[in-house]
Design a protein around this motif. Structure first.
Motif, PDB file in Angstrom:
ATOM      1  N   VAL A   1     -15.321  22.422  -2.374  1.00  0.00           N
ATOM      2  CA  VAL A   1     -16.656  23.039  -2.269  1.00  0.00           C
ATOM      3  C   VAL A   1     -16.571  24.525  -2.620  1.00  0.00           C
ATOM      4  O   VAL A   1     -17.436  25.066  -3.331  1.00  0.00           O
ATOM      5  CB  VAL A   1     -17.229  22.845  -0.850  1.00  0.00           C
ATOM      6  CG1 VAL A   1     -18.453  23.740  -0.637  1.00  0.00           C
ATOM      7  CG2 VAL A   1     -17.588  21.387  -0.618  1.00  0.00           C
ATOM      8  N   ARG A   2     -15.542  25.180  -2.151  1.00  0.00           N
ATOM      9  CA  ARG A   2     -15.427  26.629  -2.337  1.00  0.00           C
ATOM     10  C   ARG A   2     -15.026  27.021  -3.763  1.00  0.00           C
ATOM     11  O   ARG A   2     -15.566  27.985  -4.321  1.00  0.00           O
ATOM     12  CB  ARG A   2     -14.405  27.184  -1.337  1.00  0.00           C
ATOM     13  CG  ARG A   2     -14.376  28.704  -1.281  1.00  0.00           C
ATOM     14  CD  ARG A   2     -13.574  29.216  -0.114  1.00  0.00           C
ATOM     15  NE  ARG A   2     -12.137  29.101  -0.333  1.00  0.00           N
ATOM     16  CZ  ARG A   2     -11.339  28.267   0.313  1.00  0.00           C
ATOM     17  NH1 ARG A   2     -11.832  27.449   1.227  1.00  0.00           N
ATOM     18  NH2 ARG A   2     -10.041  28.242   0.065  1.00  0.00           N
ATOM     19  N   LEU A   3     -14.108  26.263  -4.361  1.00  0.00           N
ATOM     20  CA  LEU A   3     -13.558  26.685  -5.650  1.00  0.00           C
ATOM     21  C   LEU A   3     -14.096  25.905  -6.854  1.00  0.00           C
ATOM     22  O   LEU A   3     -14.259  26.486  -7.934  1.00  0.00           O
ATOM     23  CB  LEU A   3     -12.031  26.576  -5.629  1.00  0.00           C
ATOM     24  CG  LEU A   3     -11.295  27.537  -4.699  1.00  0.00           C
ATOM     25  CD1 LEU A   3      -9.799  27.371  -4.850  1.00  0.00           C
ATOM     26  CD2 LEU A   3     -11.690  28.980  -4.990  1.00  0.00           C
TER      27      LEU A   3
ATOM     28  N   GLU B   1     -13.414  21.089   1.757  1.00  0.00           N
ATOM     29  CA  GLU B   1     -13.870  22.475   1.829  1.00  0.00           C
ATOM     30  C   GLU B   1     -13.303  23.305   0.678  1.00  0.00           C
ATOM     31  O   GLU B   1     -13.987  24.200   0.151  1.00  0.00           O
ATOM     32  CB  GLU B   1     -13.482  23.097   3.175  1.00  0.00           C
ATOM     33  CG  GLU B   1     -14.136  22.427   4.374  1.00  0.00           C
ATOM     34  CD  GLU B   1     -15.654  22.390   4.259  1.00  0.00           C
ATOM     35  OE1 GLU B   1     -16.252  23.379   3.765  1.00  0.00           O
ATOM     36  OE2 GLU B   1     -16.252  21.367   4.655  1.00  0.00           O
ATOM     37  N   LEU B   2     -12.074  23.006   0.291  1.00  0.00           N
ATOM     38  CA  LEU B   2     -11.462  23.721  -0.828  1.00  0.00           C
ATOM     39  C   LEU B   2     -12.205  23.413  -2.127  1.00  0.00           C
ATOM     40  O   LEU B   2     -12.471  24.314  -2.933  1.00  0.00           O
ATOM     41  CB  LEU B   2      -9.990  23.325  -0.948  1.00  0.00           C
ATOM     42  CG  LEU B   2      -9.119  24.154  -1.900  1.00  0.00           C
ATOM     43  CD1 LEU B   2      -9.112  25.615  -1.471  1.00  0.00           C
ATOM     44  CD2 LEU B   2      -7.710  23.594  -1.931  1.00  0.00           C
TER      45      LEU B   2
END
Length: 217
Positions: free
Chosen positions: A144-146, A141-142
């Motif tokens: 994907v987000r950054l 998720e990290l």
């Protein structure tokens, strides 16, 4: 400058881009002026005494046909992504040249190994595996987000840490565009922390040189 043995013979030398020209000059002083051959990985320097140096193009840099071009592209600022992962910790970042412009570190508790036996050991093992999976889920998720939004601006993605953990993160289908930029280089780093991520920028940009000394006369 870092030196380590190379599998199959010789040794690997890791040189900062700004020092490559000076390193080659030293190689020429020790072995004689080398001839230069452009190959798929970069440049091959062959000295009169038989010594060779393979200069591998660093991640994200274009190929160069000669030494001045190689030195120039190696030292040029590039925008690269960084993904460092181990069980329980992940660090992601974006570097422009030598500067880390985006960074985030995330840690999650993963239970250590236990010496207990029987059902107790199995229970601890299951709990540890569940914790590790949850940590890698957070890592996905990290990324994907950054990192994913930066994909179109990156010249390469350089990974480090545990190969299996990195592979697990990049196996997520959403990260396929990012995985396509993954460089072959895998950085040997301890558990990701911000200081480790900062140090990874230089390691990702370093020029790897495989040196083979001349054989006996």
């Amino acid at each position: 400058m870092r030196i380590r043995p190379a599998v199959g013979g010789g040794r690997w030398v890791e040189v900062a881009p700004a020092r490559v020209a000076r390193w080659v000059a030293g190689f020429a002083d020790r072995h004689g002026p080398p001839t230069t051959t452009a190959l798929g990985y970069g440049l091959l320097l062959t000295a009169p005494d038989g010594a060779t140096a393979e200069l591998h193009t660093p991640p994200g840099a274009p190929r160069a046909p000669d030494l001045p071009g190689f030195v120039g592209v190696a030292a040029a600022p590039r925008r690269i992504g960084l993904l460092l992962a181990r069980k329980g910790a992940v660090a992601v970042g974006v570097a422009v040249g030598e500067e880390l412009t985006v960074s985030k570190v995330d840690t999650r508790y993963v239970q250590g190994r236990t010496a207990a036996g029987g059902w107790s050991q199995q229970r601890f093992a299951r709990r540890r595996d569940n914790q590790a999976r949850a940590a890698l889920g957070d890592a996905v998720e990290l990324a994907v987000r950054l990192l994913l939004p930066e994909t179109s601006t990156l010249t390469a993605l350089v990974c480090g840490g545990d190969r299996r953990a990195v592979d697990t993160v990049l196996a997520d289908r959403r990260l396929a565009p990012l995985a396509a930029l993954r460089a072959e280089r895998l950085l040997d780093v301890p558990e990701p922390r911000h200081a480790v991520l900062v140090g990874a920028v230089a390691a990702a940009r370093a020029v790897h040189i495989r040196v083979r000394d001349p054989g006996p006369a």
